[in-house]
Design a protein around this motif. Structure first.
Motif, PDB file in Angstrom:
ATOM      1  N   HIS A 103       4.483  10.379  -6.105  1.00  0.00           N
ATOM      2  CA  HIS A 103       5.877  10.830  -6.237  1.00  0.00           C
ATOM      3  C   HIS A 103       6.343  11.553  -4.977  1.00  0.00           C
ATOM      4  O   HIS A 103       6.869  12.666  -5.029  1.00  0.00           O
ATOM      5  N   THR A 104       6.089  10.902  -3.837  1.00  0.00           N
ATOM      6  CA  THR A 104       6.492  11.486  -2.554  1.00  0.00           C
ATOM      7  C   THR A 104       7.365  10.485  -1.804  1.00  0.00           C
ATOM      8  O   THR A 104       7.480   9.326  -2.204  1.00  0.00           O
ATOM      9  N   GLY A 105       7.930  10.957  -0.690  1.00  0.00           N
ATOM     10  CA  GLY A 105       8.687  10.069   0.183  1.00  0.00           C
ATOM     11  C   GLY A 105       7.731   9.201   0.985  1.00  0.00           C
ATOM     12  O   GLY A 105       6.538   9.517   1.133  1.00  0.00           O
ATOM     13  N   ILE A 106       8.270   8.126   1.531  1.00  0.00           N
ATOM     14  CA  ILE A 106       7.449   7.171   2.270  1.00  0.00           C
ATOM     15  C   ILE A 106       6.825   7.803   3.518  1.00  0.00           C
ATOM     16  O   ILE A 106       5.703   7.469   3.903  1.00  0.00           O
ATOM     17  N   ALA A 155       0.833  -1.213   0.000  1.00  0.00           N
ATOM     18  CA  ALA A 155       0.000   0.000   0.000  1.00  0.00           C
ATOM     19  C   ALA A 155       0.862   1.256   0.000  1.00  0.00           C
ATOM     20  O   ALA A 155       0.630   2.176  -0.796  1.00  0.00           O
ATOM     21  N   VAL A 156       1.859   1.308   0.862  1.00  0.00           N
ATOM     22  CA  VAL A 156       2.687   2.515   0.949  1.00  0.00           C
ATOM     23  C   VAL A 156       3.522   2.690  -0.318  1.00  0.00           C
ATOM     24  O   VAL A 156       3.739   3.814  -0.777  1.00  0.00           O
ATOM     25  N   THR A 157       3.941   1.586  -0.926  1.00  0.00           N
ATOM     26  CA  THR A 157       4.697   1.666  -2.184  1.00  0.00           C
ATOM     27  C   THR A 157       3.812   2.197  -3.309  1.00  0.00           C
ATOM     28  O   THR A 157       4.231   3.050  -4.104  1.00  0.00           O
ATOM     29  N   MET A 158       2.566   1.699  -3.375  1.00  0.00           N
ATOM     30  CA  MET A 158       1.632   2.179  -4.399  1.00  0.00           C
ATOM     31  C   MET A 158       1.388   3.685  -4.235  1.00  0.00           C
ATOM     32  O   MET A 158       1.370   4.432  -5.220  1.00  0.00           O
ATOM     33  N   LEU A 159       1.198   4.122  -2.993  1.00  0.00           N
ATOM     34  CA  LEU A 159       0.922   5.536  -2.728  1.00  0.00           C
ATOM     35  C   LEU A 159       2.119   6.423  -3.053  1.00  0.00           C
ATOM     36  O   LEU A 159       1.964   7.479  -3.677  1.00  0.00           O
ATOM     37  N   THR A 160       3.316   5.997  -2.637  1.00  0.00           N
ATOM     38  CA  THR A 160       4.499   6.825  -2.909  1.00  0.00           C
ATOM     39  C   THR A 160       4.805   6.883  -4.408  1.00  0.00           C
ATOM     40  O   THR A 160       5.170   7.935  -4.916  1.00  0.00           O
TER      41      THR A 160
END
Length: 201
Positions: free
Chosen positions: A73-76, A64-69
């Motif tokens: 195009h943001t940091g984790i 989920a966090v990988t998809m969102l970042t």
């Protein structure tokens, strides 16, 4: 230079290792803190204030966090709370909702788009595989515990399904053309009758 995963299952370990390493570097704990307890509602005595703990080292959370970042195009560190909320509210199945939301609400066809959770293998990577458990071959079609909760076991083979989809679309197009011609013919006959009536009167 980072080494590439040698098997499809190595990439799941790599994904969680990369994300947890970034969390450790940023000083973010691997277990999400519980949200503040909700006010008790006297109108609903059965309401529960229990919240599901979120494990930030789980494959679902890391996905989920990988998809969102990747999408934003943001940091984790900017997407940690969003990933917490998603997993707390919807669980692993929420990844399918997130995937759809990232596609502007359009339904995601996992026959053409690789599943972000299982990477297209169709089985839940956190469960033992059918081969390890010894599932009967007919269970592949009956549905069982090993099916990926996000893509529901859809086989990502765009090169195979594209042919089938093109045949379906050609058939739909032929039906639409035929229907349009029928409607055009009906409109012509109706117009001709109305014209004859107005000419007679």
């Amino acid at each position: 230079m980072p080494t590439l995963p040698t098997t499809v299952f190595d990439q799941f370990t790599r994904r969680t290792a990369d994300v947890t390493a970034q969390l450790a570097t940023l000083g973010i704990p691997l277990t999400a803190p519980a949200p503040p307890p909700a006010d008790l509602n006297p109108a609903d005595p059965w309401a529960s204030s229990y919240t599901v703990p979120v494990d930030r080292s789980s494959l679902a959370w890391c996905t989920a966090v990988t998809m969102l970042t990747d999408h934003h195009h943001t940091g984790i560190e900017r997407q940690v709370l969003a990933a917490d909320a998603l997993l707390r509210e919807l669980g692993v199945r929420g990844l399918a909702q997130l995937h759809s939301d990232l596609y502007a609400g359009a339904p995601v066809d996992y026959r053409f788009i690789r599943c972000p959770y299982c990477s297209g293998i169709g089985e839940d990577p956190t469960q033992p595989t059918c081969g390890e458990v010894g599932c009967a071959p007919w269970l592949e079609f009956a549905g069982h515990d090993h099916v990926c909760p996000v893509c529901q076991g859809d086989d990502c083979q765009p090169e195979w399904f594209a042919e089938e989809r093109m045949a379906e679309l050609e058939e739909l197009l032929a039906d639409a053309i035929e229907e349009r011609e029928e409607h055009a013919s009906l409109r012509y006959r109706t117009r001709a009758r109305l014209y004859r009536r107005t000419v007679r009167t």
